[in-house]
Scaffold this active site. Sequence first.
Site, mmCIF file in Angstrom:
data_model
loop_
_atom_site.group_PDB
_atom_site.id
_atom_site.type_symbol
_atom_site.label_atom_id
_atom_site.label_comp_id
_atom_site.label_asym_id
_atom_site.label_seq_id
_atom_site.Cartn_x
_atom_site.Cartn_y
_atom_site.Cartn_z
ATOM 1 N N CYS A 292 -31.151 -37.491 51.934
ATOM 2 C CA CYS A 292 -31.385 -38.685 51.115
ATOM 3 C C CYS A 292 -30.429 -38.696 49.929
ATOM 4 O O CYS A 292 -29.994 -37.653 49.461
ATOM 5 C CB CYS A 292 -32.805 -38.778 50.552
ATOM 6 S SG CYS A 292 -34.088 -38.707 51.782
ATOM 7 N N ARG B 244 -25.606 -39.412 53.225
ATOM 8 C CA ARG B 244 -26.711 -38.463 53.091
ATOM 9 C C ARG B 244 -27.936 -38.898 53.899
ATOM 10 O O ARG B 244 -28.932 -38.165 53.968
ATOM 11 C CB ARG B 244 -27.106 -38.334 51.626
ATOM 12 C CG ARG B 244 -25.991 -37.845 50.738
ATOM 13 C CD ARG B 244 -26.434 -37.794 49.315
ATOM 14 N NE ARG B 244 -27.439 -36.780 49.103
ATOM 15 C CZ ARG B 244 -27.187 -35.520 48.812
ATOM 16 N NH1 ARG B 244 -25.953 -35.118 48.705
ATOM 17 N NH2 ARG B 244 -28.160 -34.657 48.632
ATOM 18 N N TRP C 291 -32.969 -40.231 54.561
ATOM 19 C CA TRP C 291 -32.971 -39.481 55.818
ATOM 20 C C TRP C 291 -34.407 -39.008 55.984
ATOM 21 O O TRP C 291 -34.889 -38.179 55.212
ATOM 22 C CB TRP C 291 -32.014 -38.301 55.737
ATOM 23 C CG TRP C 291 -31.843 -37.589 57.038
ATOM 24 C CD1 TRP C 291 -31.068 -37.968 58.086
ATOM 25 C CD2 TRP C 291 -32.460 -36.360 57.438
ATOM 26 N NE1 TRP C 291 -31.167 -37.051 59.116
ATOM 27 C CE2 TRP C 291 -32.016 -36.060 58.739
ATOM 28 C CE3 TRP C 291 -33.358 -35.484 56.830
ATOM 29 C CZ2 TRP C 291 -32.427 -34.926 59.440
ATOM 30 C CZ3 TRP C 291 -33.765 -34.357 57.513
ATOM 31 C CH2 TRP C 291 -33.303 -34.082 58.807
ATOM 32 N N ASN D 63 -35.345 -37.037 46.587
ATOM 33 C CA ASN D 63 -34.600 -36.319 47.634
ATOM 34 C C ASN D 63 -35.155 -34.909 47.687
ATOM 35 O O ASN D 63 -35.271 -34.255 46.659
ATOM 36 C CB ASN D 63 -33.110 -36.287 47.259
ATOM 37 C CG ASN D 63 -32.316 -35.318 48.119
ATOM 38 O OD1 ASN D 63 -32.592 -35.189 49.306
ATOM 39 N ND2 ASN D 63 -31.352 -34.647 47.538
ATOM 40 N N GLY D 64 -35.495 -34.424 48.896
ATOM 41 C CA GLY D 64 -36.016 -33.061 49.017
ATOM 42 C C GLY D 64 -37.362 -33.072 49.717
ATOM 43 O O GLY D 64 -37.702 -34.038 50.410
ATOM 44 N N GLU E 53 -16.992 -25.376 68.240
ATOM 45 C CA GLU E 53 -16.753 -26.471 67.290
ATOM 46 C C GLU E 53 -16.428 -27.776 68.027
ATOM 47 O O GLU E 53 -16.912 -28.847 67.648
ATOM 48 C CB GLU E 53 -15.621 -26.071 66.324
ATOM 49 C CG GLU E 53 -15.266 -27.089 65.275
ATOM 50 C CD GLU E 53 -16.400 -27.485 64.339
ATOM 51 O OE1 GLU E 53 -17.471 -26.835 64.357
ATOM 52 O OE2 GLU E 53 -16.231 -28.473 63.614
ATOM 53 N N LYS F 39 -18.678 -31.129 67.651
ATOM 54 C CA LYS F 39 -18.114 -32.416 67.224
ATOM 55 C C LYS F 39 -18.476 -33.501 68.224
ATOM 56 O O LYS F 39 -18.905 -34.567 67.853
ATOM 57 C CB LYS F 39 -16.577 -32.350 67.095
ATOM 58 C CG LYS F 39 -15.995 -31.628 65.921
ATOM 59 C CD LYS F 39 -16.235 -32.240 64.576
ATOM 60 C CE LYS F 39 -17.530 -31.741 63.991
ATOM 61 N NZ LYS F 39 -17.517 -30.643 63.097
ATOM 62 N N GLU G 228 -22.337 -34.352 68.257
ATOM 63 C CA GLU G 228 -22.950 -34.949 67.073
ATOM 64 C C GLU G 228 -22.515 -36.394 66.828
ATOM 65 O O GLU G 228 -23.274 -37.157 66.242
ATOM 66 C CB GLU G 228 -22.763 -34.090 65.822
ATOM 67 C CG GLU G 228 -21.393 -34.094 65.198
ATOM 68 C CD GLU G 228 -21.327 -33.295 63.882
ATOM 69 O OE1 GLU G 228 -22.277 -33.346 63.099
ATOM 70 O OE2 GLU G 228 -20.290 -32.631 63.660
ATOM 71 N N HIS H 176 -22.438 -17.184 84.810
ATOM 72 C CA HIS H 176 -23.773 -16.575 84.847
ATOM 73 C C HIS H 176 -24.863 -17.618 84.612
ATOM 74 O O HIS H 176 -25.868 -17.339 83.962
ATOM 75 C CB HIS H 176 -23.873 -15.453 83.799
ATOM 76 C CG HIS H 176 -22.926 -14.331 84.053
ATOM 77 N ND1 HIS H 176 -23.148 -13.363 85.007
ATOM 78 C CD2 HIS H 176 -21.716 -14.044 83.500
ATOM 79 C CE1 HIS H 176 -22.131 -12.519 85.021
ATOM 80 N NE2 HIS H 176 -21.246 -12.907 84.116
ATOM 81 N N LYS I 112 -25.017 -35.685 55.823
ATOM 82 C CA LYS I 112 -23.934 -34.778 55.456
ATOM 83 C C LYS I 112 -24.458 -33.466 54.871
ATOM 84 O O LYS I 112 -24.028 -32.397 55.264
ATOM 85 C CB LYS I 112 -23.013 -35.481 54.456
ATOM 86 C CG LYS I 112 -21.773 -34.681 54.063
ATOM 87 C CD LYS I 112 -20.812 -34.570 55.216
ATOM 88 C CE LYS I 112 -19.554 -33.819 54.875
ATOM 89 N NZ LYS I 112 -18.844 -33.392 56.096
#
Length: 605
Positions: free
Chosen positions: A2, A28, A75, A101-102, A477, A481, A484, A500, A600
């Site tokens: 947020c 955010r 968020w 926020n939190g 990575e 990418k 997401e 395997h 983010k």
Amino acid sequence: MCGIFGCTSLREGVSRIIYDSLKKLEYRGYDSVGLATTYGGHIFVKKDQGRIEEVEGKLEISKLPGRCGIGHTRWATHGAPSKENAHPLTDCEGRIAVVHNGIIENYLELREKLASAGHKLRSRTDSEVIAHLAEEFLSRGLTIEEAVRHAALSLRGSYAFALISALHDDAIVCVRMESPLVIGISRDFVCCSSDVPALPPDVESVVIMNDGELAILTPQAVTIRDLGSGQQLPLKLLNKESIGGLVDKGGFAHYMIKEIREQPQVALNVISAPRAFILRLANELVKSDRVYLVGCGTSYHACIFGSYLLRLMADIDAHPVVASEFHDSCTRITPSTAVLAISQSGETADVLQVLRALQDKDVKLLALTNVMGSSITRLASLYVGLYAGPEMGVAATKTFIAQLLMLTRISIEAARIEGVNHDLTSSAERFLKSSAPLIEKAILVNELQTKDVAIDLASKTNAFFLARGINIVTALEGALKLKEISYIHAEGYPAGESKHGPIALVEEGYPCVFVCPRDETYNKIIGNIMEMKARGAFVVSCVEEGDKDVKEISDRTFVLPEIEPKQLTPVLHVIPLQLLAYYAALARGCDPDRPRNLAKSVTVT
Ligand code: AGP
């Protein structure tokens, strides 16, 4: 996560300032957006589910009247993304509004108490309790400032919030406890924000709030108090330019592609960054018996790379650990252990939790971050910056390259202190010096090719990213990418391990992206490509210039400059994979800067 923003001004039109800053905070979270202002002894609130421009189109939130207000971009954690759960949230009478926020850990208990005292809670959020607690303390005759202080002292968890009241047309009260909050001061207004880049351009000085502080903002004054005692604290003003500038897309369609293109400049920044702190950090690592590199997501991938280099180049017993899995059972902490926390934002809750848990123990806490003044820089005894500039795209790109290059510099210094591996360190140093043009070439040469492959990939539902040795980092990575931002399910895997189990998924046309520099793993990875090809896989490979063998057996290739030492090939080979993810997201109609369900900075554990 947020984003919160508040502004109190000498002039009308504050909602426009808040709206513009909320747009910069949208990275955010973007589940809902809302704004509240005080005007003529009343609070006006407009909010809804959806992205800021959609909500503006419907409600014109940037046109609320008044000189003082707060805004929020969400968020969702507690309560679904909906209008009812969107911030600002108000008290029973609509005379207090709050943005938060939190996470308030004891919100259920508080909700129950408030409900039995007659408060009517209308949302499913943890945040709403703040407005009702303030209302409760105000009704007992406290001033707004004291009511907010007492409300905050009733909360457990991590939070930053800003609150306005109909009783005060020009005051914002805000509190920081383990979630970021900065104050910006200009001639005409004072504001508070979840981060520095969202501060309006005319802000001249900044105050970075500390955990456990409460601030009262009016257009003419900023007062900071200790949350526990209520005592006034000295104001530490910083020049805004000294802690990071403003960011726009600079003519690019998205932040992500702008940030990919900035990577050559980032390489120059890292290689010319002052040596003193890097050397001090390397010294601390060398003195340690064991080093844990701790991070999440992309930063965790940098931890794998850094551990590998520190072991190989400087003989340091280094181990990567996913921050949320850092437990006593898998680590051994002694006075000669060092923890090197890696975080782009410096605000990732899982990482901060590790540092906080170790704060009182006899262990060295070190950090590598892109955000000066972030929480991580206060928890670590020594930190090094990444010099990548603000990164706005949710997908980390340029900061990953900065992490890899800075870890290379640190490993070179550590190897020098130890007096080991001269040839390898000299070769790594030569690479660093030429890294900017090499990165530039890797971008230019692969732009068209990645666009093309992205079109093939766009219709697929799954993909493997396979590599051996140090390039397992690149595969992990590349897969992160792609998944997401394009929502194609992608797995990064050690190529040798893929037989395997994962190979069972491979059928005609299944995309397998291989990372194949000509290092000691080259011949083995050819074997792995053949195994996948035999089952009909669509093979895309990252190869070095002059490569023939892998090219011949691959359907498509991305060609990268040939470099030494091979241990640093992830710096170049990850670039076409960043581009591939970006163009695959575009081909699938996804917004690469604002992927669903993500934000983010992940400030919840
Ligand atoms: C990267 O593309 C992701 N969005 C995410 O994995 C990120 O790297 C992770 O959340 C860690 O963030 P940090 O580096 O700010 O700590």
